[in-house]
Write a protein that holds these residues in place. Sequence first.
Motif, PDB file in Angstrom:
ATOM      1  N   UNK A 146       0.852  -1.180  -0.098  1.00 30.50           N
ATOM      2  CA  UNK A 146      -0.030   0.062   0.044  1.00 30.50           C
ATOM      3  C   UNK A 146       0.806   1.101   0.052  1.00 30.50           C
ATOM      4  N   UNK A 147       0.076   2.464  -0.374  1.00 30.96           N
ATOM      5  CA  UNK A 147       1.107   3.698  -0.367  1.00 30.96           C
ATOM      6  C   UNK A 147       1.375   3.954   0.881  1.00 30.96           C
ATOM      7  N   UNK A 148       0.812   3.374   1.967  1.00 37.52           N
ATOM      8  CA  UNK A 148       1.103   3.937   3.339  1.00 37.52           C
ATOM      9  C   UNK A 148       2.270   3.168   3.962  1.00 37.52           C
ATOM     10  N   UNK A 149       2.616   1.973   3.057  1.00 34.29           N
ATOM     11  CA  UNK A 149       3.790   1.357   3.294  1.00 34.29           C
ATOM     12  C   UNK A 149       3.191  -0.111   3.979  1.00 34.29           C
ATOM     13  N   UNK A 150       2.284  -0.518   4.014  1.00 36.79           N
ATOM     14  CA  UNK A 150       1.753  -1.782   4.701  1.00 36.79           C
ATOM     15  C   UNK A 150       1.953  -2.815   3.305  1.00 36.79           C
ATOM     16  N   UNK A 151       2.235  -3.857   3.862  1.00 35.47           N
ATOM     17  CA  UNK A 151       2.528  -5.323   2.968  1.00 35.47           C
ATOM     18  C   UNK A 151       1.113  -5.987   2.987  1.00 35.47           C
ATOM     19  N   UNK A 152       0.340  -5.774   2.216  1.00 36.99           N
ATOM     20  CA  UNK A 152      -0.969  -6.587   2.279  1.00 36.99           C
ATOM     21  C   UNK A 152      -0.956  -7.521   1.291  1.00 36.99           C
ATOM     22  N   UNK A 153      -2.351  -7.988   1.141  1.00 33.97           N
ATOM     23  CA  UNK A 153      -2.701  -9.114   0.049  1.00 33.97           C
ATOM     24  C   UNK A 153      -2.764 -10.392   0.854  1.00 33.97           C
ATOM     25  N   UNK A 154      -3.581 -11.306   0.073  1.00 30.79           N
ATOM     26  CA  UNK A 154      -3.976 -12.533   0.581  1.00 30.79           C
ATOM     27  C   UNK A 154      -2.754 -13.325   1.305  1.00 30.79           C
ATOM     28  N   UNK A 155      -1.681 -13.372   0.663  1.00 30.23           N
ATOM     29  CA  UNK A 155      -0.601 -14.140   0.938  1.00 30.23           C
ATOM     30  C   UNK A 155      -0.240 -13.776   2.672  1.00 30.23           C
ATOM     31  N   UNK A 156      -0.683 -12.637   3.215  1.00 31.63           N
ATOM     32  CA  UNK A 156      -0.128 -12.480   4.610  1.00 31.63           C
ATOM     33  C   UNK A 156      -1.576 -11.990   5.412  1.00 31.63           C
ATOM     34  N   UNK A 157      -2.249 -11.555   4.806  1.00 28.69           N
ATOM     35  CA  UNK A 157      -3.429 -10.839   5.825  1.00 28.69           C
ATOM     36  C   UNK A 157      -4.113 -11.953   6.616  1.00 28.69           C
ATOM     37  N   UNK A 158      -4.601 -11.477   7.779  1.00 27.84           N
ATOM     38  CA  UNK A 158      -5.551 -12.250   8.505  1.00 27.84           C
ATOM     39  C   UNK A 158      -6.997 -11.386   8.270  1.00 27.84           C
ATOM     40  N   UNK A 159      -7.950 -12.072   7.780  1.00 28.44           N
ATOM     41  CA  UNK A 159      -9.353 -11.451   7.880  1.00 28.44           C
ATOM     42  C   UNK A 159     -10.304 -12.112   8.902  1.00 28.44           C
ATOM     43  N   UNK A 160     -11.491 -11.733   8.900  1.00 22.40           N
ATOM     44  CA  UNK A 160     -12.243 -12.258   9.923  1.00 22.40           C
ATOM     45  C   UNK A 160     -13.462 -13.103   9.180  1.00 22.40           C
ATOM     46  N   UNK A 161     -13.025 -13.962   8.163  1.00 22.91           N
ATOM     47  CA  UNK A 161     -14.014 -14.875   7.908  1.00 22.91           C
ATOM     48  C   UNK A 161     -13.059 -16.166   8.038  1.00 22.91           C
ATOM     49  N   UNK A 162     -12.582 -17.001   6.960  1.00 21.82           N
ATOM     50  CA  UNK A 162     -11.750 -17.991   7.358  1.00 21.82           C
ATOM     51  C   UNK A 162     -10.110 -17.696   8.128  1.00 21.82           C
ATOM     52  N   UNK A 168      -2.463 -21.986   4.247  1.00 22.87           N
ATOM     53  CA  UNK A 168      -3.817 -22.898   3.910  1.00 22.87           C
ATOM     54  C   UNK A 168      -3.907 -22.750   2.369  1.00 22.87           C
ATOM     55  N   UNK A 169      -2.826 -22.405   1.821  1.00 25.96           N
ATOM     56  CA  UNK A 169      -2.983 -22.118   0.178  1.00 25.96           C
ATOM     57  C   UNK A 169      -3.278 -23.433  -0.442  1.00 25.96           C
ATOM     58  N   UNK A 170      -3.238 -24.526   0.091  1.00 24.23           N
ATOM     59  CA  UNK A 170      -3.639 -25.881  -0.294  1.00 24.23           C
ATOM     60  C   UNK A 170      -5.271 -25.779  -0.483  1.00 24.23           C
ATOM     61  N   UNK A 171      -5.836 -25.003   0.093  1.00 25.79           N
ATOM     62  CA  UNK A 171      -7.264 -24.887   0.047  1.00 25.79           C
ATOM     63  C   UNK A 171      -7.611 -23.583  -0.548  1.00 25.79           C
ATOM     64  N   UNK A 172      -7.009 -22.546   0.078  1.00 23.61           N
ATOM     65  CA  UNK A 172      -7.642 -21.163  -0.487  1.00 23.61           C
ATOM     66  C   UNK A 172      -7.123 -20.889  -1.916  1.00 23.61           C
ATOM     67  N   UNK A 173      -6.117 -21.456  -2.332  1.00 26.24           N
ATOM     68  CA  UNK A 173      -5.606 -21.136  -3.621  1.00 26.24           C
ATOM     69  C   UNK A 173      -6.484 -21.643  -4.793  1.00 26.24           C
ATOM     70  N   UNK A 174      -7.595 -22.324  -4.212  1.00 30.48           N
ATOM     71  CA  UNK A 174      -8.653 -22.728  -5.527  1.00 30.48           C
ATOM     72  C   UNK A 174      -9.100 -21.492  -5.902  1.00 30.48           C
ATOM     73  N   UNK A 175      -8.789 -20.296  -5.495  1.00 32.85           N
ATOM     74  CA  UNK A 175      -9.151 -18.823  -6.217  1.00 32.85           C
ATOM     75  C   UNK A 175      -7.960 -18.297  -6.692  1.00 32.85           C
ATOM     76  N   UNK A 176      -6.786 -18.934  -6.613  1.00 30.53           N
ATOM     77  CA  UNK A 176      -5.691 -18.257  -7.258  1.00 30.53           C
ATOM     78  C   UNK A 176      -5.566 -18.540  -8.767  1.00 30.53           C
ATOM     79  N   UNK A 177      -5.176 -17.478  -9.487  1.00 31.84           N
ATOM     80  CA  UNK A 177      -5.426 -17.524 -10.927  1.00 31.84           C
ATOM     81  C   UNK A 177      -4.057 -18.370 -11.388  1.00 31.84           C
ATOM     82  N   UNK A 178      -3.702 -19.532 -10.757  1.00 31.11           N
ATOM     83  CA  UNK A 178      -2.615 -19.998 -11.171  1.00 31.11           C
ATOM     84  C   UNK A 178      -2.896 -21.545 -10.847  1.00 31.11           C
ATOM     85  N   UNK A 179      -2.067 -22.363 -11.386  1.00 29.99           N
ATOM     86  CA  UNK A 179      -1.847 -24.011 -10.935  1.00 29.99           C
ATOM     87  C   UNK A 179      -0.834 -24.041  -9.821  1.00 29.99           C
TER      88      UNK A 179
END
Lengths: 597, 237
Positions: A146-162, A168-179
Motif C-alpha cells: 500500500x501507499x502507506x507502506x503496509x505489506x498486504x494481500x492474501x498471502x499475508x493478511x488475516x481476515x475475519x472470515x476463514x 492454507x494455500x492448499x485450500x484457499x488457492x482454489x481461487x488463485x489465478x494459477x496452477x
Amino acid sequence: MSKIEKIESQAIIANGFEGDLVIRLSSRAKWGWAWLYCLGILFFSPLQLHAENPAATSEKTGIPANKIESGINEYDMTAKPRPVDKSVTSLSPKKENKSTTDHSKLEELQGPFSSGPEVTRACLKCHNKAGHQFVKNKHWTWKYHSKSGQDLGKSVLVNNFCTNAAGNEGMCAQCHAGYGLTDSRTYDFSNEENIDCLVCHDSTGKYYKLPPSRGNKACAVMFEGKDPIDWTRTAQNVTLPGRNNCGACHFYGGGGDNVKHGDLSSALFKPSKEIDVHMGTDGGNFSCVICHVGEGHEWAGSRYEPIAKDTQGKSKPGMPRQTSTCESCHGQQPHPASLMGIKLNDHTDRVACQSCHIPAYATGGVATKTHWDWRTAGKLKNGEGYREEGYIQGNGEPRHTYKSIKGNFKYAENVIPRYIWFNGKEKYLTVHDKFDPSRPVEINHLEGGPDDPDSRIWPFKRMETIQPYDKGNNTLVYMHLWGDDKDAFWGNYDYARAIKHGMEDFKLPYSGEYDFVKTYSYWPITHMVTPKEKALACKECHARKGRLEGLGGFYMPGRDHNKWVDMIGILAVLGTLLGVLGHGALRIILARRRKTK
Amino acid sequence: MNTTTAKNATNDSTTTRTAGLHKVKVFSRFERFWHWTQATLIFILLFSGAGIHGFHQLMDFEGMVWMHVIAALSLIVLWVFAIFWHLTTGNWRHYLPTTNGLFKVARYYAYGIFKGEEHPYRKRFWHKHNPLQALSYLGLKLFLFPLIWISGFAYLLYGFWGQGALTAGSLEWVAVIHTAVAFAIAAFIIIHVYLLTTGHSTIEHIKPMINGYDEVELSDAELAYLKQDEPGRVLDS
C-alpha cells in the motif's frame, strides 16, 4: 417462521453478538409478523421466554432441528459449472463481440491438451507479453504494497472470515489465478506457465478449479464426482471475461455465496436491472470489466486503496480513464441541471454516489454473512464434523448456520449499509500488530471524517466475528486449517494444535495461549446499484431518525438542530402568543367592566 | 365611538375640504400586492421551514425543500421590486425612525388601551405608520429580513462555498442564524396580526391593505396638492 425471526433466533444461538444490525425486509408486513410473534411469546409464557424459544432448545440439546450434513464440503460453486452470461465487454453502440480472432480455428489450439500449463504455454506462444504482464498482478502475486507502506494481500493478511490464507494455500488457492499454489513462500511466481488463463477467459462455463491439495480425509467429498475438464475445448473457447468468470471466485469470497462482500453474489450472474442497473440483463448487461477497466492485465478498482473521492470525473472523449469510479463515466455533476439536480449535485463532494444509489445490499435473494462465531467450532456428531442448515434465503436456497469447521453464522438480506466517512485510506491490522482485546478490534480501520475534505460518506458492510487470537501477545493468529496431518483444524478440530502449528510455521511469536476476540471488518458497498427511481429519497437521511442518525461531527438539515436556538425560539414564539392572548383577554375584561360601570 | 372623529367626519363631508381627516389612498396597488404576496410566501416559508427543521412531517423532506426554495426565490424577487419601489417613490420615508410620539404609543399599548383611551397617533400623509410601528418595520427590514436572506442564500448555495472541511462547522452557524431569525419573524407575525384587533374593529384595520384607503390627517397644502395632481387618491374630495 419469517426471516426476521430466524435472524433473531440465530442471534441467540451465537450469543455474544451485538444485535444492532439493521435489517430491512422487502415487506413491512414481515415486521408486523415478527412483532406479533414477539408479543405472542411475551403474552403466553412470560416466565419461560428462554425455554419457549426454539433456538434455545436446539442450543440446549446440541441437536438442531435443522437439516444436518456430515463432512466438509466447501467452496463447491467454484468447482461447479456456472451459468454462462453473454455480458457486454465493450460499450460499442451495437454491443456485440467484435473479436478479430476465432480461437477454435487456431492451429496452436488444436491440442490435444491434458493439463492447464499446457494450455497456458499455447496461449503465451501468441500472447507473448501477457505472461509478463500477469505475473505482476495481484490475482497472481497475492501481494499488495500500500501507499502507506503496509505489506498486504492474501498471502499475508488475516481476515475475519476463514482468517488466514497463509499456510492454507492448499485450500484457499482454489481461487488463485494459477496452477499448483500450495505455499506462497516457495511457489515460483516467475513461472508464467503456471498462470491459469482459462479461469478468467473460459466461455464454456464448464471449467472449474479444485483446491490445489487434498487436505484432510474428511474433505474428500469436495473432490468427488467431477467431470474431467476438456482442456482442448476450453482452450478453443476463450473470450473476454464475463460475469461468470470473475464471479466464480469473487461472488464466493469468504467461503460461500456473498459471504464476504455483501454486494457481490451469484444474484449478479444474471441479474435484473432492479438488482443491478449496470449488470442487469434487461439493463446495461455489463460485464465486470466495463467498469473495472483493464489494460495490460491490470484492472481498476482496489479495495485496499479505493478512490473515495474522484476529483477528475469524466475524461475527454476517446480518453477512457483507468478507474472504476462512478465519476469516471457519470462525471462529478451527474444529476440534471434542474433545481433538484443542482441540489443533488451539491451532495457529490461529501456523499459517495453509492450511499444514495445502493439503498440496500445483499439483494436479489442471496444473503450475506454478517456474524461469525468461531468459538462454537469443533462440535462433533458420531465423531465427525457436520453442518446445519438454519436459514432459507430469499431465493429459497438454504444456508448453513453452523459448521463444525467454522462455528456459527448469522445472515442478512436487503441490508441497510452502515455509513462511514472515508477518504480511501485504510490501516490494516496484520498478524504482527498488537491490539487491546477488551474492545472490538478493527481488521481494517477506515480513515476519514467530516473535517477531512477528501472524505465522503460511504456505505459499508461491517462483518462481526469472534475469532481466535494470541492471548499472551495480543495479536491475531495464523491457524493451520487445511492439511492432511494431525494439526489441521479442518479434520482434527483442535484450536491449540492448529494455532501453534500456524504460528510456528511462519516463525511468529506465540505465547501458547489463545482466546477469542471480537473483530470488525469493513467492506465498501459499491455494486448492486439500483435504477435511479429507486435511489434514496432525501428523507432517508434528512430526518431526526434517519440513516445517518449516528454519524456525528457535521450539521445536516432535517437531522440536526441547535437545542438552544430551538428552545429559546420556541419559548419566544410561545411567549409572544401567550403575551398577546393575555393582552387581549385583559382588554376584553377591562372593557366589560367599563361597560357595566 | 369617539365624538371628535365623528365631528370631523361630519365636517369633512358637509363643509369645504379643509385640513383634517380624509379617506386617502395610502397603500398603492403595488404595496398591497407586495404585502399579501409576502404574507403568503412567509407562511409557506414558515411551514416548509419548520418541516425541514424536523418539527413536522406533513410533507416529505424533498417536497418541503422544493417548496421552501421556490417560495424563498419568489420572495427575493419580490423584495428586489419592493426595494426599488421604496427607493424610487420615496416611500422609504415612512420607515424613518422618530422618538416623537414613540413613548406615547408605547404607553398606549401598555396601559392606555386597557383604560379605553384613544390611540394617540393620527396617520399623516408622509407618516402612515405610528412611531412604534415604523421602528418595528424598520427593524424587520434592516435587521431580520437581511439576516434571513443572507443566511438563506448561504444555506442554498452551500455547494459553492462549503467545499470540504468548511462544511462541518460553518453550515451549523448558517443554520443557527437562519432558524433563530425565523423564530423572531414568527413572533413578529403573531404581534402583527394581534395588533389588528386593537383598533375600533379588526376589519377597519385590514381594509386599507385591501382597498388602499385609510383615514389620514392632511394638511391644507397636502390636500390641495392631492386634489390637483392625484385626484383619485382622496376619496372624499
